[in-house]
Scaffold this motif. Sequence first.
Motif, mmCIF file in Angstrom:
data_model
loop_
_atom_site.group_PDB
_atom_site.id
_atom_site.type_symbol
_atom_site.label_atom_id
_atom_site.label_comp_id
_atom_site.label_asym_id
_atom_site.label_seq_id
_atom_site.Cartn_x
_atom_site.Cartn_y
_atom_site.Cartn_z
ATOM 1 N N ALA A 266 0.830 -1.209 0.000
ATOM 2 C CA ALA A 266 0.000 0.000 0.000
ATOM 3 C C ALA A 266 0.862 1.255 0.000
ATOM 4 O O ALA A 266 0.533 2.252 -0.643
ATOM 5 N N ALA A 267 1.984 1.208 0.718
ATOM 6 C CA ALA A 267 2.838 2.389 0.839
ATOM 7 C C ALA A 267 3.714 2.609 -0.389
ATOM 8 O O ALA A 267 3.944 3.740 -0.814
ATOM 9 N N ILE A 268 4.188 1.517 -0.997
ATOM 10 C CA ILE A 268 5.197 1.636 -2.052
ATOM 11 C C ILE A 268 4.629 2.199 -3.343
ATOM 12 O O ILE A 268 5.368 2.723 -4.181
ATOM 13 N N THR A 269 3.295 2.129 -3.510
ATOM 14 C CA THR A 269 2.692 2.653 -4.737
ATOM 15 C C THR A 269 2.849 4.161 -4.868
ATOM 16 O O THR A 269 2.672 4.699 -5.960
ATOM 17 N N ALA A 270 3.185 4.827 -3.775
ATOM 18 C CA ALA A 270 3.395 6.287 -3.838
ATOM 19 C C ALA A 270 4.736 6.635 -4.475
ATOM 20 O O ALA A 270 5.006 7.801 -4.732
ATOM 21 N N THR A 271 5.592 5.627 -4.718
ATOM 22 C CA THR A 271 6.925 5.896 -5.265
ATOM 23 C C THR A 271 7.069 5.321 -6.669
ATOM 24 O O THR A 271 8.150 4.902 -7.060
ATOM 25 N N ARG A 272 5.974 5.333 -7.431
ATOM 26 C CA ARG A 272 6.007 4.774 -8.784
ATOM 27 C C ARG A 272 7.040 5.461 -9.669
ATOM 28 O O ARG A 272 7.582 4.871 -10.607
ATOM 29 N N SER A 273 7.345 6.721 -9.395
ATOM 30 C CA SER A 273 8.297 7.464 -10.219
ATOM 31 C C SER A 273 9.653 6.779 -10.269
ATOM 32 O O SER A 273 10.397 6.940 -11.237
ATOM 33 N N VAL A 274 9.992 6.000 -9.238
ATOM 34 C CA VAL A 274 11.267 5.266 -9.236
ATOM 35 C C VAL A 274 11.272 4.238 -10.363
ATOM 36 O O VAL A 274 12.284 4.066 -11.057
ATOM 37 N N ILE A 275 10.147 3.548 -10.566
ATOM 38 C CA ILE A 275 10.059 2.565 -11.655
ATOM 39 C C ILE A 275 10.256 3.262 -13.000
ATOM 40 O O ILE A 275 10.961 2.754 -13.875
ATOM 41 N N ASP A 276 9.650 4.430 -13.157
ATOM 42 C CA ASP A 276 9.823 5.192 -14.400
ATOM 43 C C ASP A 276 11.290 5.554 -14.608
ATOM 44 O O ASP A 276 11.793 5.505 -15.741
ATOM 45 N N SER A 277 11.979 5.914 -13.529
ATOM 46 C CA SER A 277 13.397 6.281 -13.650
ATOM 47 C C SER A 277 14.249 5.070 -14.009
ATOM 48 O O SER A 277 15.224 5.193 -14.756
ATOM 49 N N TRP A 278 13.885 3.881 -13.499
ATOM 50 C CA TRP A 278 14.618 2.663 -13.882
ATOM 51 C C TRP A 278 14.540 2.444 -15.387
ATOM 52 O O TRP A 278 15.561 2.204 -16.045
ATOM 53 N N ARG A 279 13.345 2.558 -15.910
ATOM 54 C CA ARG A 279 13.152 2.301 -17.340
ATOM 55 C C ARG A 279 13.806 3.382 -18.186
ATOM 56 O O ARG A 279 14.344 3.110 -19.262
ATOM 57 N N ALA A 280 13.770 4.629 -17.684
ATOM 58 C CA ALA A 280 14.421 5.720 -18.413
ATOM 59 C C ALA A 280 15.934 5.532 -18.441
ATOM 60 O O ALA A 280 16.604 5.913 -19.401
ATOM 61 N N THR A 281 16.475 4.922 -17.379
ATOM 62 C CA THR A 281 17.916 4.663 -17.303
ATOM 63 C C THR A 281 18.336 3.582 -18.289
ATOM 64 O O THR A 281 19.490 3.538 -18.714
ATOM 65 N N GLY A 282 17.409 2.708 -18.660
ATOM 66 C CA GLY A 282 17.726 1.634 -19.591
ATOM 67 C C GLY A 282 17.615 0.250 -18.990
ATOM 68 O O GLY A 282 17.925 -0.745 -19.659
ATOM 69 N N PHE A 283 17.173 0.157 -17.746
ATOM 70 C CA PHE A 283 16.987 -1.150 -17.124
ATOM 71 C C PHE A 283 15.795 -1.835 -17.791
ATOM 72 O O PHE A 283 14.720 -1.243 -17.900
ATOM 73 N N ASP A 284 15.989 -3.076 -18.203
ATOM 74 C CA ASP A 284 14.927 -3.816 -18.880
ATOM 75 C C ASP A 284 13.953 -4.383 -17.846
ATOM 76 O O ASP A 284 14.367 -4.954 -16.835
ATOM 77 N N LEU A 285 12.649 -4.233 -18.135
ATOM 78 C CA LEU A 285 11.638 -4.654 -17.169
ATOM 79 C C LEU A 285 11.702 -6.160 -16.910
ATOM 80 O O LEU A 285 11.709 -6.601 -15.760
ATOM 81 N N THR A 286 11.752 -6.952 -17.989
ATOM 82 C CA THR A 286 11.694 -8.401 -17.821
ATOM 83 C C THR A 286 13.039 -9.038 -17.498
ATOM 84 O O THR A 286 13.085 -10.077 -16.849
#
Length: 289
Positions: A161-181
């Motif tokens: 419930a708490a971690i969903t407030a930090t979704r921007s971190v996931i966006d930054s991972w993908r912007a950096t080039g980290f592959d989701l899968t």
Amino acid sequence: MSHKATNWAIQQRGLMPATKLVLWHLCDRHNPDFGCFPSQDQLAADVEISRSSLNTHLEKLEAAGLIRRHRRHSEGTHRRKSTRYILGFEDDFGREPCPESGHGKPQKPCPDFGKSHVQNLDSNLVREPVTTTAREAEENSEAEAACLAACGEGLSPAARAAITATRSVIDSWRATGFDLTSDILPTLGERTKRKRTDPIRTWAYFTAAIAKRHSHRIALAAKAARPGETGTVATASPSINAQDALRRTALWINSGRYVPPSAVSNVMRDALLQAGLVTEATLRAHQIY
């Protein structure tokens, strides 16, 4: 921290995700012996929103009958003290309000304290990157849903419930080039296999491990591409594909644990139904359908 309080917060239904997150952090600051007295600055920092937005969510919680605010002031000087938040499960929640402020009654509050002290807007209100299209917003929602589905018992319901407030971190991972899968999902699954005594409250906790896996994967690929290389090249552990993420999401939903409605996009919802992994009734119970 009061486990009774946080468990009570998780059980509440009918709230928007951000409002429920504010309630959870309030409960996380609750002391069974002394009560709940977080400052506005502390609570806003916990939830990662502005103080003005925080006050809006507090008003919604109060209107829903889940909290009651007791604004306190020092005797004589009338200097403001931290607000006491009385939570719905506490024994004294239904008692008469303090006569000084008239809180909870229709009469006008004391003129010295009538104005809210959280109306000054913060200078930095944007916490997450602004998505420019509906497609981008949908992709970001799907990525977060996949990340939540990849996590195991190490990410408790309260942490989810708490971690969903930090979704921007996931966006930054993908912007950096980290592959989701290949980089993100396997790392999340590996790091949350076992239950934890200390809760994970931000996706940033996993950043270093994801970066390490990404670097290792790129190094292996570069080594395999060198001319004249012989022998067996070690490979990273298998990645989690879209079907695996879909099945994990279904297991999460069907388990009865708390699932933030924002964690399941419309596209993923339709895919789950088409695959027969969940029912409409189950989705409605989670306020997803």
